[in-house]
Write a protein that holds these residues in place. Structure first.
Motif, PDB file in Angstrom:
ATOM      1  N   PHE A 719      20.530   2.243   4.121  1.00  7.78           N
ATOM      2  CA  PHE A 719      19.113   2.580   4.298  1.00  7.78           C
ATOM      3  C   PHE A 719      18.624   3.506   3.186  1.00  7.78           C
ATOM      4  N   ALA A 720      19.493   4.422   2.735  1.00  6.83           N
ATOM      5  CA  ALA A 720      19.119   5.283   1.608  1.00  6.83           C
ATOM      6  C   ALA A 720      18.893   4.453   0.342  1.00  6.83           C
ATOM      7  N   LYS A 721      19.777   3.472   0.105  1.00  5.08           N
ATOM      8  CA  LYS A 721      19.589   2.590  -1.050  1.00  5.08           C
ATOM      9  C   LYS A 721      18.320   1.751  -0.898  1.00  5.08           C
ATOM     10  N   LEU A 722      18.068   1.284   0.314  1.00 10.56           N
ATOM     11  CA  LEU A 722      16.869   0.473   0.549  1.00 10.56           C
ATOM     12  C   LEU A 722      15.600   1.287   0.321  1.00 10.56           C
ATOM     13  N   LYS A 723      15.583   2.552   0.740  1.00 13.31           N
ATOM     14  CA  LYS A 723      14.408   3.388   0.498  1.00 13.31           C
ATOM     15  C   LYS A 723      14.198   3.645  -0.993  1.00 13.31           C
ATOM     16  N   SER A 724      15.301   3.868  -1.734  1.00 18.24           N
ATOM     17  CA  SER A 724      15.163   4.080  -3.179  1.00 18.24           C
ATOM     18  C   SER A 724      14.603   2.833  -3.850  1.00 18.24           C
ATOM     19  N   ALA A 725      15.141   1.666  -3.489  1.00 21.86           N
ATOM     20  CA  ALA A 725      14.632   0.415  -4.063  1.00 21.86           C
ATOM     21  C   ALA A 725      13.185   0.164  -3.655  1.00 21.86           C
ATOM     22  N   VAL A 744      -2.006   3.216  -3.493  1.00 27.71           N
ATOM     23  CA  VAL A 744      -0.575   3.523  -3.476  1.00 27.71           C
ATOM     24  C   VAL A 744      -0.186   4.128  -2.125  1.00 27.71           C
ATOM     25  N   ALA A 745      -1.059   4.948  -1.555  1.00 30.19           N
ATOM     26  CA  ALA A 745      -0.785   5.516  -0.229  1.00 30.19           C
ATOM     27  C   ALA A 745      -0.682   4.424   0.827  1.00 30.19           C
ATOM     28  N   ILE A 746      -1.509   3.383   0.719  1.00 34.98           N
ATOM     29  CA  ILE A 746      -1.419   2.252   1.649  1.00 34.98           C
ATOM     30  C   ILE A 746      -0.091   1.528   1.471  1.00 34.98           C
ATOM     31  N   LEU A 747       0.327   1.339   0.221  1.00 29.49           N
ATOM     32  CA  LEU A 747       1.625   0.704  -0.034  1.00 29.49           C
ATOM     33  C   LEU A 747       2.766   1.515   0.576  1.00 29.49           C
ATOM     34  N   GLU A 748       2.751   2.830   0.379  1.00 28.88           N
ATOM     35  CA  GLU A 748       3.825   3.663   0.921  1.00 28.88           C
ATOM     36  C   GLU A 748       3.826   3.644   2.441  1.00 28.88           C
ATOM     37  N   ALA A 749       2.659   3.664   3.049  1.00 23.12           N
ATOM     38  CA  ALA A 749       2.606   3.594   4.518  1.00 23.12           C
ATOM     39  C   ALA A 749       3.081   2.241   5.024  1.00 23.12           C
ATOM     40  N   THR A 750       2.928   1.199   4.205  1.00 16.56           N
ATOM     41  CA  THR A 750       3.340  -0.144   4.625  1.00 16.56           C
ATOM     42  C   THR A 750       4.841  -0.333   4.507  1.00 16.56           C
ATOM     43  N   PHE A 751       5.418   0.080   3.385  1.00 18.33           N
ATOM     44  CA  PHE A 751       6.826  -0.205   3.110  1.00 18.33           C
ATOM     45  C   PHE A 751       7.754   0.950   3.448  1.00 18.33           C
ATOM     46  N   LEU A 752       7.226   2.135   3.702  1.00 15.98           N
ATOM     47  CA  LEU A 752       8.069   3.284   4.057  1.00 15.98           C
ATOM     48  C   LEU A 752       7.534   3.936   5.326  1.00 15.98           C
ATOM     49  N   PRO A 753       7.535   3.203   6.460  1.00 17.22           N
ATOM     50  CA  PRO A 753       6.957   3.772   7.681  1.00 17.22           C
ATOM     51  C   PRO A 753       7.897   4.702   8.436  1.00 17.22           C
ATOM     52  N   LEU A 754       9.205   4.629   8.160  1.00 16.28           N
ATOM     53  CA  LEU A 754      10.188   5.366   8.944  1.00 16.28           C
ATOM     54  C   LEU A 754      10.947   6.341   8.058  1.00 16.28           C
ATOM     55  N   ALA A 755      11.082   7.596   8.544  1.00 15.72           N
ATOM     56  CA  ALA A 755      11.926   8.554   7.846  1.00 15.72           C
ATOM     57  C   ALA A 755      13.392   8.314   8.177  1.00 15.72           C
ATOM     58  N   GLU A 756      13.646   7.838   9.384  1.00 15.27           N
ATOM     59  CA  GLU A 756      15.000   7.513   9.809  1.00 15.27           C
ATOM     60  C   GLU A 756      15.003   6.138  10.445  1.00 15.27           C
ATOM     61  N   ASP A 757      16.123   5.463  10.306  1.00 15.78           N
ATOM     62  CA  ASP A 757      16.267   4.121  10.865  1.00 15.78           C
ATOM     63  C   ASP A 757      17.060   4.211  12.155  1.00 15.78           C
ATOM     64  N   THR A 758      16.498   3.714  13.252  1.00 18.13           N
ATOM     65  CA  THR A 758      17.177   3.725  14.546  1.00 18.13           C
ATOM     66  C   THR A 758      17.389   2.298  15.020  1.00 18.13           C
ATOM     67  N   GLN A 759      18.272   2.151  16.007  1.00 17.55           N
ATOM     68  CA  GLN A 759      18.557   0.823  16.532  1.00 17.55           C
ATOM     69  C   GLN A 759      17.395   0.300  17.363  1.00 17.55           C
ATOM     70  N   GLU A 760      16.618   1.220  17.964  1.00 15.01           N
ATOM     71  CA  GLU A 760      15.485   0.789  18.791  1.00 15.01           C
ATOM     72  C   GLU A 760      14.308   0.339  17.934  1.00 15.01           C
ATOM     73  N   LEU A 761      14.050   1.040  16.833  1.00 16.57           N
ATOM     74  CA  LEU A 761      12.940   0.694  15.951  1.00 16.57           C
ATOM     75  C   LEU A 761      13.460   0.716  14.533  1.00 16.57           C
ATOM     76  N   GLY A 762      13.575  -0.467  13.931  1.00 13.43           N
ATOM     77  CA  GLY A 762      14.160  -0.583  12.611  1.00 13.43           C
ATOM     78  C   GLY A 762      13.129  -0.822  11.534  1.00 13.43           C
ATOM     79  N   TRP A 763      13.605  -0.741  10.311  1.00 12.52           N
ATOM     80  CA  TRP A 763      12.730  -0.864   9.144  1.00 12.52           C
ATOM     81  C   TRP A 763      12.176  -2.271   9.033  1.00 12.52           C
ATOM     82  N   GLU A 764      12.981  -3.286   9.307  1.00 11.42           N
ATOM     83  CA  GLU A 764      12.560  -4.665   9.063  1.00 11.42           C
ATOM     84  C   GLU A 764      11.363  -5.057   9.916  1.00 11.42           C
ATOM     85  N   GLU A 765      11.429  -4.841  11.233  1.00 11.71           N
ATOM     86  CA  GLU A 765      10.319  -5.268  12.088  1.00 11.71           C
ATOM     87  C   GLU A 765       9.063  -4.434  11.851  1.00 11.71           C
TER      88      GLU A 765
END
Length: 872
Positions: A719-725, A744-765
């Motif tokens: 997930f750290a590598k995915l956030k950097s990419a 750019v703020a809209i892009l960041e809110a779209t592709f970086l919505p989570l500070a942490e990745d959890t099993q209940e709510l993941g980055w992909e969905e």
């Protein structure tokens, strides 16, 4: 203030922001307790079913927890609840719940506990009917004169009466000349159904006529019914009342006669069995609901009518006998028997105010104050008025209230990062495999201009970075005082961070008790996570950044990584991260370009960000205002998708480990129970290798837990590598399309919505939902796409193919002129884009953008898609 009020015997507020209507309230002995004590059944449009047993200890007491017998969520809106003999083979009462497309019949039962609050109530589904048409309301009764059971009739929104003989569907008939559904009631004396049609007339239909009429396989008009086989559905009697009806109720309190009560919008009617008017009452208010009940006087009927003025009127036939005030506007009213109190009025409002009350009077305790007889000095009042108006004008003149409050903060916090690394590293328990893990000192100062009570400081950095201490608590700060703390930041996990930024946050209370927060951000140096190394010529991933100014020597912009002895000839610079990977930075001698290359895509991010930032700072110092960086290469989506697939694969593995751990834990507990049972036995039986099975299961649980823990660590690094990419892709898109800060703020809110990745709510969905929203709104190619609705529930997808297609389509529409402009309609958006507008994308393009293994999808600055075959 009314003297005649409804005396509150028991009341409560149901739910939060739930909606209720006329059919959502019912009173009956639904649990068949035999005590002849009614229970209150309430259903809501939010799908909650609740059963109450009102029993206040003393009048005016609050609602006790044990008064709520049952609360369940049925997940579908509840249109109506009724209690009757709906189950064959028994004459017990059951609960019928009507949903939009379903009819459910439940049995309510209670289990006696050892203490009062230990009683347990539950519902059991006896049967259900899935409806082919959307329901509106229902009625029940002994249709056809059956004894010992009740049948159910449901009226659909398109005018079909669907009759159910308990567990089986009987037949369905369409009402002739139907337009809109009206209230529906059943008269057991005449065995007929009574409703009010859209023609504003009361109509009665015999049950036998319905049963022998033409089958309602499909809706037919009157002429077709005449020509078809079977009898035509004809009305028994009709009465024109000249207005729409709110409700119908059929009552029969003696064997001699029954009455049909109809509550209209302006009048109240009482009809005989044959449709003749027995009496009517013109109302001088707007009614909301009503219910007839038995009168103590022979030959009369009492009726409760509530109105929108929060009044409840009691009529004996047409004579008003009592009027009482209610705390809210009821949408449904019933009469129930509770304990030794008979005739309790139960009302329900549309926002969930449920009240059980009785009629009475409250004495008025208000006493008028004595009138001050002193004379008024008008000159003093005028002077005071002018002074107050002057203060108001001075207050309204100040237009910069917020900027002044920002400049004159009560408490300010500042963070100063040391320009040099610590001579002696302060890294604690670092997992980085490098020989020496450096640290940098951060000095945080808190200055207070007022008294700050209980101040506490929290320092946050994004993992895998860590601080030596992240929480500080101080004594109360006096005015014009300050506090200073010193801490160190270092790399703890064995992976590179996606951001080199931190946040300081101070929370405190003012002397008046108001909580306040002050915060500031700080940036960490790049040399905290990497050090100079020999440049490398070969690399798997390369990016080229174009500028509009001649290249600057790395000695000037990277003095902390380049030795000054190399002079201005240093055009290559190497970075080696603490994790072991390397990145090389090259400056062109003949063109205005910089190249960043590395073997890992995610390692390009921090170096690229640092390069662009230092170039902007350098030219800003030179008073150069037209400096700009651009990117004209191809977006590395294929390599980016590989990181997404790797992260998603680890998430899938985490779910599998969780399921296996759950299974082994259940097996372990089952073996333990078997062993305990045998050990407790006075004459224990042989263990039959249960101890061996227990030990084997224990080892499997430990092995699975270790594997799950290792997978969790790998998922954190992925997930750290995915956030950097992701940061890198956002920067490349912004340089490619020359996006503004808001975009750019809209892009960041779209592709970086989570500070942490959890099993209940993941980055992909989460990202898939955000990208889909942009494709449906500002990047839509037609109004048909804008009309599509998105799913409101986020769940882990089966694979990442949909997400990768949406990201590819997102970049494609940006390349063809789309712009990230939220809160705009389609016409405004098309006028705001570049000349020519956003080109229409054919449906076939979606198939062409499917990622094919072995190929790389790239986007150039002119918006064309190219595919390169990978070399074998």
């Amino acid at each position: 203030m009314s003297l005649f009020k409804a005396r509150d015997w028991w009341s409560t507020i149901i739910g939060e922001k739930e909606e209720f209507d006329q059919g959502c309230l019912c009173v009956a002995d639904v649990d068949n307790s035999g005590s002849r004590q009614d229970k209150v059944i309430v259903g809501s449009y939010n799908g909650y079913l609740r059963i109450f047993n009102p029993r206040p200890v003393k009048p005016g007491d609050e609602v006790q927890p044990e008064d709520l017998l049952l609360e369940v969520q049925l997940r579908e809106p509840i249109l109506q609840v009724e209690v009757g003999k709906f189950v064959s083979g028994t004459e017990g009462l059951h609960l019928a719940v009507l949903h939009c497309r379903k009819l459910c019949v439940y049995a309510v039962s209670g289990t006696q506990g050892n203490v009062e609050h230990g009683n347990q109530y539950q519902i059991k589904l006896m049967y259900e009917h899935n409806l082919q048409r959307t329901a509106c309301n229902m009625t029940y009764g002994p249709f056809g004169g059956v004894k010992g059971r009740d049948l159910i009739c449901i009226q659909s929104m398109d005018g079909m009466l669907m009759l159910f003989e308990q567990e089986s569907y009987a037949f369905g008939r369409f009402l002739p000349g139907f337009l809109l559904p009206g209230p529906l009631a059943y008269s057991s004396r005449t065995d007929s159904f009574i409703t009010v049609s859209s023609c504003q007339q009361v109509e009665s239909y015999k049950y036998q006529v319905l049963a022998f009429a033409t089958d309602a396989d499909e809706r037919q008009d009157t002429e077709q019914q005449k020509l078809s086989s079977g009898k035509r559905l004809v009305v028994d009697w009709v009465l024109n009342i000249g207005e729409q009806a709110l409700d119908i109720c059929v009552v029969s309190f003696n064997q001699g006669a029954s009455s049909v009560f109809v509550l209209g919008e302006r009048n109240f009617f009482c009809l005989k069995d044959n449709g003749q008017i027995r009496f009517m009452k013109k109302l001088d208010y707007s009614p909301s609901c009503f219910i007839p009940y038995c009168s103590v006087k022979e030959g009369t009927v009492n009726t409760l009518i509530a109105n929108h003025s929060k009044m409840l009127n009691v009529y004996q036939d047409v004579t008003l006998k009592w009027a009482t005030q209610l705390p809210c506007i009821p949408v449904s009213v019933k009469v129930a028997n509770f304990q030794d109190l008979k005739g309790v009025i139960v009302t329900l409002s549309d926002d969930g105010h449920l009240q059980c009350s009785y009629l009475g009077t409250d004495p008025s305790l208000f006493q008028a104050p004595k009138v001050d007889s002193r004379e008024i000095n008008y000159e003093e009042m005028n002077a005071e008025m002018k002074e107050l108006q002057k203060i108001i004008r001075e207050a309204t003149k100040t237009q910069d209230v917020l900027p002044e409050s920002e400049q004159q903060r009560d408490v300010t916090v500042t963070a100063e990062v040391s320009p040099d690394l610590d001579e002696e590293s302060q890294a604690i328990d670092s997992e980085v495999k490098a020989g020496a893990v450096p640290s940098v000192t951060v000095k945080i100062t808190i200055q207070s201009k007022v008294t700050a009570q209980k101040p506490s400081l929290a320092v946050c950095v994004q993992a895998p970075l860590a601080v030596t201490c992240d929480q500080f608590v101080f004594d109360d700060l006096e005015p014009d005082s300050s506090e200073t703390v010193v801490l160190s930041v270092f790399l703890k996990e064995n992976c590179s961070p996606s951001e080199l930024e931190g946040t300081c946050m101070v929370s405190y209370n003012t002397p008046t008790g108001i909580p306040r927060v002050a915060q500031c951000n700080f940036s960490l140096p790049l040399k905290l996570i990497c050090f100079p190394a020999q440049p490398s010529k070969a690399a798997n991933h390369k990016l080229t950044i174009d500028t509009n100014k001649p290249p600057i020597s790395f000695v000037t912009i990277f003095p902390d990584f380049v030795d000054a002895s190399e002079g201005d000839q240093a055009n290559a610079l190497g970075f080696e991260f603490l994790t072991g990977s390397k990145t090389t930075l090259l400056a062109s001698k003949t063109s205005q370009r910089y190249r960043i290359q590395s073997d890992q895509l995610e390692d390009l991010w921090l170096v690229t960000k640092e390069l662009v930032h230092r170039l902007e700072v350098h030219f800003k110092r030179q008073n150069c205002k037209d400096f700009a960086c651009t990117f004209s290469g191809s977006i590395p989506l294929q390599e980016y998708f590989e990181l997404i697939d790797r992260h998603f694969e680890l998430r899938v593995n985490a779910e599998k480990f969780q399921e296996l751990l759950s299974e082994r834990a259940v097996q372990f507990r089952a073996i333990e129970r078997r062993l305990l049972t045998r050990f407790k036995d006075k004459t224990p039986a042989p263990l039959q290798h249960l101890d061996t099975l227990l030990e084997g299961t224990f080892r499997e649980v430990i092995a699975l837990a270790d594997a799950a823990e290792e997978n969790q660590a790998n998922m954190f690094q992925a997930f750290a590598k995915l956030k950097s990419a992701t940061h890198l892709v956002i920067m490349l898109i912004s340089l490619w399309q020359k996006l503004t800060t808001d975009q750019v703020a809209i892009l960041e809110a779209t592709f970086l919505p989570l500070a942490e990745d959890t099993q209940e709510l993941g980055w992909e969905e989460t990202v898939d939902a955000a990208v889909s929203y942009l494709l449906r709104t500002c990047l839509s190619k037609s109004s048909k796409e804008q009309a599509l609705t998105l799913s409101s529930q986020l769940s882990m997808p089966k694979d990442t193919s949909r997400l990768k297609k949406n990201i590819t389509l997102f970049c494609d529409r940006l390349a063809k002129g789309g712009r990230l402009l939220l809160s705009m309609d389609l016409a405004t958006q098309q006028a705001a884009v570049t000349p020519g507008g956003c080109a229409t994308i054919p449906e076939s393009d979606l198939e062409e953008r499917t990622i094919i293994p072995g190929s790389t999808a790239m986007f150039s600055s002119n918006g064309q898609i190219t595919k390169q075959k990978s070399k074998p």
